[in-house]
Design a protein around this motif. Structure first.
Motif, PDB file in Angstrom:
ATOM      1  N   PHE A  17       0.890  -1.261  -0.195  1.00  0.00           N
ATOM      2  CA  PHE A  17      -0.045  -0.127  -0.050  1.00  0.00           C
ATOM      3  C   PHE A  17       0.892   1.202   0.143  1.00  0.00           C
ATOM      4  O   PHE A  17       0.755   2.175  -0.803  1.00  0.00           O
ATOM      5  CB  PHE A  17      -0.775  -0.122   1.216  1.00  0.00           C
ATOM      6  CG  PHE A  17      -1.681   1.284   1.287  1.00  0.00           C
ATOM      7  CD1 PHE A  17      -2.992   1.373   0.599  1.00  0.00           C
ATOM      8  CD2 PHE A  17      -1.331   2.185   2.279  1.00  0.00           C
ATOM      9  CE1 PHE A  17      -3.838   2.443   0.533  1.00  0.00           C
ATOM     10  CE2 PHE A  17      -2.003   3.432   2.272  1.00  0.00           C
ATOM     11  CZ  PHE A  17      -3.315   3.518   1.804  1.00  0.00           C
ATOM     12  N   ARG A  20       2.654   1.766  -3.547  1.00  0.00           N
ATOM     13  CA  ARG A  20       1.743   2.185  -4.455  1.00  0.00           C
ATOM     14  C   ARG A  20       1.735   3.638  -4.313  1.00  0.00           C
ATOM     15  O   ARG A  20       1.425   4.273  -5.480  1.00  0.00           O
ATOM     16  CB  ARG A  20       0.472   1.340  -4.284  1.00  0.00           C
ATOM     17  CG  ARG A  20      -0.437   1.464  -5.426  1.00  0.00           C
ATOM     18  CD  ARG A  20      -1.652   0.219  -5.416  1.00  0.00           C
ATOM     19  NE  ARG A  20      -1.855   0.041  -4.157  1.00  0.00           N
ATOM     20  CZ  ARG A  20      -1.828  -1.307  -3.561  1.00  0.00           C
ATOM     21  NH1 ARG A  20      -1.026  -2.283  -4.096  1.00  0.00           N
ATOM     22  NH2 ARG A  20      -2.461  -1.505  -2.304  1.00  0.00           N
ATOM     23  N   TYR A  21       1.374   4.135  -3.379  1.00  0.00           N
ATOM     24  CA  TYR A  21       1.228   5.518  -2.955  1.00  0.00           C
ATOM     25  C   TYR A  21       2.014   6.489  -2.910  1.00  0.00           C
ATOM     26  O   TYR A  21       2.018   7.736  -3.265  1.00  0.00           O
ATOM     27  CB  TYR A  21      -0.189   5.724  -2.112  1.00  0.00           C
ATOM     28  CG  TYR A  21      -1.260   5.114  -2.423  1.00  0.00           C
ATOM     29  CD1 TYR A  21      -2.222   5.658  -3.387  1.00  0.00           C
ATOM     30  CD2 TYR A  21      -1.651   3.924  -2.146  1.00  0.00           C
ATOM     31  CE1 TYR A  21      -3.149   4.931  -3.948  1.00  0.00           C
ATOM     32  CE2 TYR A  21      -2.967   3.186  -2.431  1.00  0.00           C
ATOM     33  CZ  TYR A  21      -3.748   3.636  -3.425  1.00  0.00           C
ATOM     34  OH  TYR A  21      -4.787   3.240  -3.993  1.00  0.00           O
ATOM     35  N   LYS A  23       4.807   6.852  -4.526  1.00  0.00           N
ATOM     36  CA  LYS A  23       5.503   7.327  -5.684  1.00  0.00           C
ATOM     37  C   LYS A  23       4.811   8.627  -6.114  1.00  0.00           C
ATOM     38  O   LYS A  23       5.456   9.379  -6.936  1.00  0.00           O
ATOM     39  CB  LYS A  23       5.267   6.174  -6.834  1.00  0.00           C
ATOM     40  CG  LYS A  23       3.935   6.063  -7.200  1.00  0.00           C
ATOM     41  CD  LYS A  23       3.757   4.820  -7.914  1.00  0.00           C
ATOM     42  CE  LYS A  23       2.319   4.462  -8.297  1.00  0.00           C
ATOM     43  NZ  LYS A  23       2.288   3.373  -9.153  1.00  0.00           N
ATOM     44  N   TRP A  24       3.639   9.076  -5.705  1.00  0.00           N
ATOM     45  CA  TRP A  24       3.040  10.161  -5.966  1.00  0.00           C
ATOM     46  C   TRP A  24       3.868  11.345  -5.418  1.00  0.00           C
ATOM     47  O   TRP A  24       3.708  12.630  -5.918  1.00  0.00           O
ATOM     48  CB  TRP A  24       1.425  10.046  -5.840  1.00  0.00           C
ATOM     49  CG  TRP A  24       0.576   9.465  -6.538  1.00  0.00           C
ATOM     50  CD1 TRP A  24       0.164   8.114  -6.281  1.00  0.00           C
ATOM     51  CD2 TRP A  24       0.386   9.532  -7.880  1.00  0.00           C
ATOM     52  NE1 TRP A  24      -0.164   7.457  -7.288  1.00  0.00           N
ATOM     53  CE2 TRP A  24      -0.216   8.355  -8.325  1.00  0.00           C
ATOM     54  CE3 TRP A  24       0.547  10.652  -8.824  1.00  0.00           C
ATOM     55  CZ2 TRP A  24      -0.919   8.388  -9.609  1.00  0.00           C
ATOM     56  CZ3 TRP A  24      -0.108  10.489 -10.070  1.00  0.00           C
ATOM     57  CH2 TRP A  24      -0.629   9.370 -10.252  1.00  0.00           C
TER      58      TRP A  24
END
Length: 189
Positions: A17, A20-21, A23-24
């Motif tokens: 999790f 996945r996030y 990287k923003w």
């Protein structure tokens, strides 16, 4: 062992999790950097806070993603040597490496960074740079990031042990430890 594998799966989900996030934040750092450069060159307005925000965002990506990188086996390894080892040998090396190095070091850094974070928060420490940011958010990244890495290290230790006991597939079959056969190497040549 089933309870440990469930724990391992939960840690894997947590770091997936985060991976996945997080990287923003790279996009956010690029936008902050571009905005800062634009205002500096077009309007002659510089901001130390924007420079520090870039550093904070990069630090968050680097520290928070470490557990995810360990999970997907993409951390730094000596693949040239490990490709030639059997899966059992690679897993034994990882087991002892995790047990003797990764877990003690990450736990030590996590625990040692907490008093510094608390002191920084209580004192509301601010950057020495004019217009700089408060320091506790960046100091919080150390125990959080290394805590995630510690948890992932535990998860990987469980998976290595389960593989060595014959309970699961090779956790090193994908990522940086993926085996390259001699036929594959000949085709590349």
């Amino acid at each position: 062992m089933n309870a440990l594998l469930k724990f391992s799966s939960a840690v894997d989900c947590l770091n997936s999790f985060v991976g996945r996030y997080i990287k923003w934040l790279i996009l956010a750092a690029v936008l902050v950097s571009a905005g800062n450069a634009t205002t500096r060159y077009m309007f002659n307005i510089a901001s130390n806070a924007m420079l520090e925000l870039q550093w904070y965002l990069f630090a968050a990506v680097f520290t928070f993603a470490a557990g995810y990188v360990l999970k997907v086996n993409e951390h730094v390894r000596i693949d040239v040597m490990s490709q030639r080892m059997s899966p059992r040998t690679r897993n034994w090396i990882d087991f002892f490496g995790l047990l003797l190095f990764v877990l003690p070091v990450t736990l030590y850094i996590t625990l040692q960074s907490i008093p510094n974070l608390v002191e920084t928060y209580i004192n509301q420490e601010v950057s020495a740079n004019a217009g700089g940011l408060i320091r506790w958010p960046v100091r919080a990244m150390i125990p959080i990031g290394f805590g995630l890495l510690f948890l992932q290290g535990l998860s990987e230790l469980v998976k290595r042990w389960a593989f060595l006991k014959g309970l699961i597939e090779d956790p090193l079959a994908h990522g940086g430890h993926a085996t390259v056969s001699m036929d594959d190497e000949k085709e590349k040549a």
